[in-house]
Design an enzyme around this catalytic site. Structure first.
Site, short mmCIF file in Angstrom:
data_model
loop_
_atom_site.label_atom_id
_atom_site.label_comp_id
_atom_site.label_asym_id
_atom_site.label_seq_id
_atom_site.Cartn_x
_atom_site.Cartn_y
_atom_site.Cartn_z
N ASP A 96 0.78 -1.24 0.00
CA ASP A 96 0.00 0.00 0.00
C ASP A 96 0.82 1.29 0.00
O ASP A 96 0.47 2.25 -0.66
CB ASP A 96 -0.89 0.05 1.24
CG ASP A 96 -1.85 -1.12 1.33
OD1 ASP A 96 -1.61 -2.15 0.67
OD2 ASP A 96 -2.83 -1.01 2.07
N GLU A 149 3.09 -8.11 11.82
CA GLU A 149 2.75 -7.74 10.45
C GLU A 149 4.02 -7.41 9.67
O GLU A 149 4.18 -7.83 8.53
CB GLU A 149 1.81 -6.53 10.50
CG GLU A 149 1.24 -6.13 9.16
CD GLU A 149 0.35 -4.89 9.25
OE1 GLU A 149 0.26 -4.28 10.33
OE2 GLU A 149 -0.25 -4.52 8.23
C1 GLC Z 1 -2.49 -3.82 4.65
C2 GLC Z 1 -1.48 -4.36 3.64
C3 GLC Z 1 -2.19 -5.22 2.63
C4 GLC Z 1 -2.98 -6.30 3.36
C5 GLC Z 1 -3.92 -5.69 4.42
C6 GLC Z 1 -4.55 -6.72 5.31
O1 GLC Z 1 -3.40 -2.98 4.04
O2 GLC Z 1 -0.76 -3.35 3.03
O3 GLC Z 1 -1.28 -5.81 1.74
O4 GLC Z 1 -3.70 -7.05 2.47
O5 GLC Z 1 -3.18 -4.85 5.25
O6 GLC Z 1 -3.58 -7.49 5.93
#
Ligand code: GLC
Length: 435
Positions: free
Chosen positions: A171, A406
């Site tokens: 993102d 994460e």
């Molecule tokens: C964040 C990450 C994305 C992922 C989401 C849920 O937005 O950048 O890649 O899918 O979190 O984990």
């Protein structure tokens, strides 16, 4: 922590995030279903709980739009505290839209690869059920890929475009910085950011980037999420090198599954041929020895050195010489990605000598487990088995020390972002030797 304890801990993370219908990426921070998270979770669960893995795929497919898109966030159980809310997306009631609330964007298409993984597993025990699962899921995946390679590629270039950084899955990557800076912030909708409730500000996108994310959503919402109008009028249109590498791999898997069903894969072979050519002609930089994104609005490549350009190996689109350049000039370069002095764990999401590198901020430098997993698969395919083993070993070490976060600060392994993150747990299961 030995392998058995680590495996048990990973299973517990997934169990804790499981709603029955889908597994949340993280309990509080991401309380809905995300597209590529679901696919990665299914891959990790394949060896542990096949029925549960199949359920994850089924829920994801149930959010498919009538035009073929499989969206990036699904809200099967309705709204929550999470922002953006279903209402903010404004996708309800669209003739070409979904049956229940979803976002209006998509995400890297790992799903076909997940289905192939589950199929191969089930084939060992129950051929009829394995085949029935393909009959149920393959048409949906084919429709999604067709949407990506027509609606998101109206000129037939062979590369799907993304219209929002969130579609890349990475993102907040520095790859999007220049393209976003060019867009005036003159249509930012009213919104209240909630991502900072659970995670520190220095680990999340800066305010101006977040405002860009919101403005792009508002623009597409006003266009009624019409795919053709969006691609022709979007201020942000990028042929994302990693998204397309994932798509190529997924198309190889889809072609395999279609043939298993006794059907022709002619259309998919055509997609693969066009993509292969486009990667060479449009995305490869002979000067830099890397594949880059192409910014369709600027009409130019995005020369940002990030791990997206390494993970391209996962798609199998590089020739042997290009793969060697990626590995020797970049992955093993101590100024860029190699572990060593000052960097205990790899692989950073931006090269360390990239001026936009920030070791703690979301997608701007930290280590992500899924990116290591994609890279390790690519390395293995190109014959760099020892390097792939080293990446996997290093990743498991990191998780043993810092937990299923994460993302992580590669300098010392500090856990960042959400904790008990599902794909970190699922890909640990995948990486560990089977019990
Ligand atoms: C964040 C990450 C994305 C992922 C989401 C849920 O937005 O950048 O890649 O899918 O979190 O984990």
């Amino acid at each position: 922590m030995n392998d058995a304890t680590l495996r048990q801990a990973a299973i517990e993370v997934l169990r804790g995030n499981d709603t029955g219908a889908f597994i949340k990426p993280a309990f509080d921070q991401y309380p809905h279903q995300w597209n590529w998270d679901a696919a990665l979770v299914a891959i990790g669960l394949a060896a542990v709980d096949l029925p549960r893995a199949k359920q994850e795929v089924r829920t994801l497919i149930s959010g498919q739009w009538r035009d073929g898109m499989i969206p990036h966030i699904l809200y099967p159980s309705g709204a929550s505290e999470y922002f953006p809310s279903p209402e903010f997306w404004g996708t309800a009631g669209l003739a070409h839209g979904p049956d229940f609330p979803t976002s209006g964007l998509t995400q890297p298409p790992v799903l076909a690869t997940a289905i192939r993984t589950l199929y191969m597993r089930e084939l060992e025990v129950d051929g009829a059920s394995a085949r029935a699962f393909l009959e149920e899921t393959v048409p949906a995946v084919a429709a999604w890929h067709r949407w990506l390679l027509t609606s998101r590629d109206p000129t037939g270039s062979g590369l799907a475009s993304i219209v929002h950084p969130w579609e890349s899955g990475m993102d907040n990557s520095s790859r999007w910085a220049a393209a976003l800076e060019r867009i005036p912030l003159d249509r930012v909708p009213a919104f209240e950011r909630r991502d900072l409730r659970h995670v520190g500000e220095d680990e999340r996108p800066v305010e101006s980037d977040y405002r860009h994310f919101m403005q792009l959503i508002a623009i597409y919402r006003d266009l009624g999420w019409d795919a053709a109008a969006t691609v022709s009028r979007a201020p942000f249109v990028v042929q994302d090198v990693f998204f397309n590498a994932v798509l190529v791999r997924a198309n190889h898997d889809l072609a395999y599954l279609v043939r298993e069903l006794g059907q022709s894969a002619h259309e998919i072979d055509g997609w693969l041929e066009r993509a292969g050519r486009a990667f060479q002609e449009r995305l490869w930089s002979e000067d830099d020895g890397l594949f880059y994104d192409f910014d369709a609005r600027a009409g130019a490549p995005i020369r940002e050195n990030t791990s997206a350009s390494l993970a391209v190996l996962y798609g199998g689109v590089a020739d042997a010489r290009q793969a060697r350049r990626i590995v020797h000039e970049h992955l093993l370069n101590p100024d860029e990605y190699a572990v060593g002095a000052g960097a205990r764990y790899g692989v950073p999401t931006t090269a360390r000598n990239n001026p936009r590198h920030e070791p703690r901020r979301y997608w701007r430098g930290p280590v992500w487990i899924n990116m290591n997993w994609f890279l390790a698969r690519g390395l293995r395919d190109y014959g760099f088995g020892d390097l792939a083993d080293a990446v996997v070993r290093d990743t498991l070490d990191l998780i043993r020390t810092a937990g299923f976060s994460e993302y992580f600060d590669g300098r010392d392994g500090t856990p960042l972002g959400a904790q008990r993150f599902s794909w970190s747990a699922a890909l640990t299961l995948e990486a560990l030797p089977e019990a």
